[in-house]
Design an enzyme around this catalytic site. Sequence first.
Site, PDB file in Angstrom:
ATOM      1  CB  CYS A   2      -0.866   0.043   1.244  1.00  0.00           C
ATOM      2  SG  CYS A   2      -1.881  -1.393   1.459  1.00  0.00           S
ATOM      3  NE  ARG A  27       4.538   1.730  -1.242  1.00  0.00           N
ATOM      4  CZ  ARG A  27       5.223   2.125  -0.177  1.00  0.00           C
ATOM      5  NH1 ARG A  27       6.189   3.014  -0.311  1.00  0.00           N
ATOM      6  NH2 ARG A  27       4.963   1.660   1.014  1.00  0.00           N
ATOM      7  CD1 TRP A  74       0.256  -5.716  -3.202  1.00  0.00           C
ATOM      8  CD2 TRP A  74       0.261  -6.578  -1.134  1.00  0.00           C
ATOM      9  NE1 TRP A  74       0.886  -6.933  -3.262  1.00  0.00           N
ATOM     10  CE2 TRP A  74       0.900  -7.487  -2.004  1.00  0.00           C
ATOM     11  CE3 TRP A  74       0.152  -6.918   0.198  1.00  0.00           C
ATOM     12  CZ2 TRP A  74       1.428  -8.692  -1.580  1.00  0.00           C
ATOM     13  CZ3 TRP A  74       0.671  -8.133   0.626  1.00  0.00           C
ATOM     14  CH2 TRP A  74       1.298  -9.001  -0.252  1.00  0.00           C
ATOM     15  CG  ASN A  98       0.404   2.266   3.558  1.00  0.00           C
ATOM     16  OD1 ASN A  98      -0.644   2.335   2.929  1.00  0.00           O
ATOM     17  ND2 ASN A  98       1.541   2.813   3.153  1.00  0.00           N
ATOM     18  N   GLY A  99      -0.629  -1.117   6.411  1.00  0.00           N
ATOM     19  CA  GLY A  99      -0.344  -1.950   7.575  1.00  0.00           C
ATOM     20  C   GLY A  99      -1.523  -2.827   7.943  1.00  0.00           C
ATOM     21  CD  GLU A 478      17.476 -13.194  -6.639  1.00  0.00           C
ATOM     22  OE1 GLU A 478      16.968 -13.597  -5.588  1.00  0.00           O
ATOM     23  OE2 GLU A 478      17.105 -12.160  -7.212  1.00  0.00           O
ATOM     24  CE  LYS A 482      14.120 -11.359  -9.113  1.00  0.00           C
ATOM     25  NZ  LYS A 482      14.803 -11.193  -7.911  1.00  0.00           N
ATOM     26  CD  GLU A 485      10.643 -12.042  -7.746  1.00  0.00           C
ATOM     27  OE1 GLU A 485      10.192 -11.836  -6.619  1.00  0.00           O
ATOM     28  OE2 GLU A 485      11.804 -11.743  -8.073  1.00  0.00           O
ATOM     29  CG  HIS A 501      19.912 -36.645  -0.030  1.00  0.00           C
ATOM     30  ND1 HIS A 501      20.360 -37.821   0.527  1.00  0.00           N
ATOM     31  CD2 HIS A 501      21.024 -35.959  -0.409  1.00  0.00           C
ATOM     32  CE1 HIS A 501      21.686 -37.841   0.512  1.00  0.00           C
ATOM     33  NE2 HIS A 501      22.120 -36.723  -0.055  1.00  0.00           N
ATOM     34  CE  LYS A 601      12.052  -2.347  -5.754  1.00  0.00           C
ATOM     35  NZ  LYS A 601      12.700  -3.554  -6.300  1.00  0.00           N
TER      36      LYS A 601
HETATM   37  C1  F6R Z   1      12.334 -10.333  -5.079  1.00  0.00           C
HETATM   38  C2  F6R Z   1      11.947  -9.261  -4.225  1.00  0.00           C
HETATM   39  C3  F6R Z   1      11.615  -9.565  -2.785  1.00  0.00           C
HETATM   40  C4  F6R Z   1      12.457  -8.650  -1.893  1.00  0.00           C
HETATM   41  C5  F6R Z   1      12.044  -8.817  -0.426  1.00  0.00           C
HETATM   42  C6  F6R Z   1      12.897  -7.960   0.500  1.00  0.00           C
HETATM   43  O1  F6R Z   1      12.600  -9.877  -6.355  1.00  0.00           O
HETATM   44  O2  F6R Z   1      11.894  -8.151  -4.638  1.00  0.00           O
HETATM   45  O3  F6R Z   1      11.848 -10.897  -2.473  1.00  0.00           O
HETATM   46  O4  F6R Z   1      13.802  -8.957  -2.086  1.00  0.00           O
HETATM   47  O5  F6R Z   1      10.707  -8.444  -0.285  1.00  0.00           O
HETATM   48  O6  F6R Z   1      12.814  -6.617   0.178  1.00  0.00           O
HETATM   49  P1  F6R Z   1      13.875  -5.576   0.702  1.00  0.00           P
HETATM   50  O7  F6R Z   1      15.175  -5.892   0.062  1.00  0.00           O
HETATM   51  O8  F6R Z   1      13.342  -4.239   0.283  1.00  0.00           O
HETATM   52  O9  F6R Z   1      13.939  -5.740   2.195  1.00  0.00           O
END
Ligand code: F6R
Length: 606
Positions: A2, A27, A74, A98-99, A478, A482, A485, A501, A601
């Site tokens: 949000c 975001r 959100w 927000n929250g 990672e 990617k 998501e 295993h 974000k």
């Molecule tokens: C993946 C992604 C999320 C963030 C995670 C932590 O692409 O964007 O997994 O890495 O939400 O976010 P930060 O780094 O802002 O604490």
Amino acid sequence: MCGIIGITSYRPVSSAIINSLKKLEYRGYDSAGIATLSDGVINEVKSEGRVDNLEKNLAIKNMSGSVGIGHVRWATHGIPNTINAHPHSSDNVSIVHNGIIENSTILKKYLIDKGHVFKSQTDTEVIVHLITEHLKKDSLKESVIKMLKQLHGSFALGIIFKDEPDLIIGARRGSPLAVGYGSNENYLGSDSYALKSMTNKISYLNDGEFCIIKKDQVEFFDEKGIKVNKKVLELSTDEQNYEKGDFKHFMAKEIEEQPTTLKNCIKEYVDTINNDINIHNFPWNIKEISSVTLIGCGTAYHSCLMAKYWFEELTELDVTIDIASEFRYRKNRFKKDNLYIFVSQSGETADTYAALDLCNKHNVKTCSVVNVIESSIARDSNFVLPIHCGPEIGVASTKAFLGQMLVLYILVLKMGILKKDLDKDLYLNKIKDLKELPKLVEETLLTENKIQTVSSTFTDAKGSMFLGRGFSYPIALEGALKLKELVYVHAEGYPAGEMKHGPLALIEDGMPVVVLAPRDKYYPKTISNMQEVIARGAKVLLITNKSKDEIVSENIWETIEVESTNDDLLPFLLTIPLQKLAYYSALKKGYDIDKPRNLAKSVTVE
Ligand code: F6R
């Protein structure tokens, strides 16, 4: 997650609120809304989906009022629809939030018993009714104080009042909130980025504080209503970072930017003349640190895992890592000789912040590796190491991941040499190699065509796996994240040696499997693990580095070769094709690459 905007001005505010909401789109959100106050009436317009939908709503065009609030939501409580979108209003007040209000069920029951009628399924609506109830007998300020005291959970709030034609209340507990100063108008925003197009003068609310914003005055108070003084910070105005330029998506731009962002970061930390690392201002004697704990979420957690391998390889320090949402509730043994490192692009992630807060309460050494230096995590840690990669707008993290790894690697080298764990010549050689890294990333970025070709296999697959050993294992995780998501296909990251295993059972004929096997000490072992999956029908995309030695293995579906460097730095290069693989696969599916579904974000809720 949000986002909040509030503006009180001498002129109509609705279009400025819409423009700022567009800045908050990065975001991640599912609905949007705005409320303004005009001639003693609160008008509200809300819509599902993008801010564009809100802007197209004819009611917006006629919206007058020089004080207003806006929100991108959100969903947490209640499905994403127009009714649940913020603002939520009564005849007297309108609120954006927000929250999460954890005691909303109890409060809702109490308010229903008092005759309040609820329209939405949200937790936020209890705030509207709660403050409306207090306003029946108390002054505005007293009502705010009493209402905040009754709320449990985390929140950032923006509130306007029917009887206050020039006033916004902002309040913060847990979720970040900033105030911006303009000329004869002032602003409220859930992050400074949303306010940047209007002002570069900002103050941040601390936890528990609230503020009263008028067009020519801002006052801050603690939870008891006692006035607090605030520093006004001046933000840099690097506007070009917020534009896509010739790129189709921010993600594509941010992937291509990585040689430059790495170069900038190296410039900040590496003394290229004396071949040394410029981290001289540790607030503690480094010799008193005998262990390290790294904490983060998502991609940031993967850079913590990467750093664990480097710390263990290049220093004698004991290293543990943790996912922030786990760390914050575990029974931890806090140690004075341990350095707690928090990694976060946004610096606002609720779980990471809570883990930091816990450490601060135990009075232990805290350090943060962040991109946003004005963030809560940066402000509340003892020592900050910025990653200097500029704003990352694409929701899926790319350049920040490389930036986090770079700063952590630099920290490992510096601690290694200061603690005399690392031989001086080796240290100098590592710095020499590090200076070459941006160029190697630039060259690796050219592996474009093959990735475009193989990406359709991942797009059409039911699922896929990403395997690596040692330094390549965090990168496998990672790469899988990617793909999950952005492409919404199941992707599992696994240590290659662990496949036998159990997970080998998942391999089916034609399943795409990415094997990260650079020519490091794990190479022969990983190649054997690769054979195990090929034998079960996997379509293997091998990612290795260029070498004069031939790859002795049969039935590999495709191979991509990144540039070569020392083993420590290969993870940076292996990441590049994986970022591109996710990007092109999502592009083929026609998905919203910069705003993938259900990802935000800055994850400011638990
Ligand atoms: C993946 C992604 C999320 C963030 C995670 C932590 O692409 O964007 O997994 O890495 O939400 O976010 P930060 O780094 O802002 O604490």
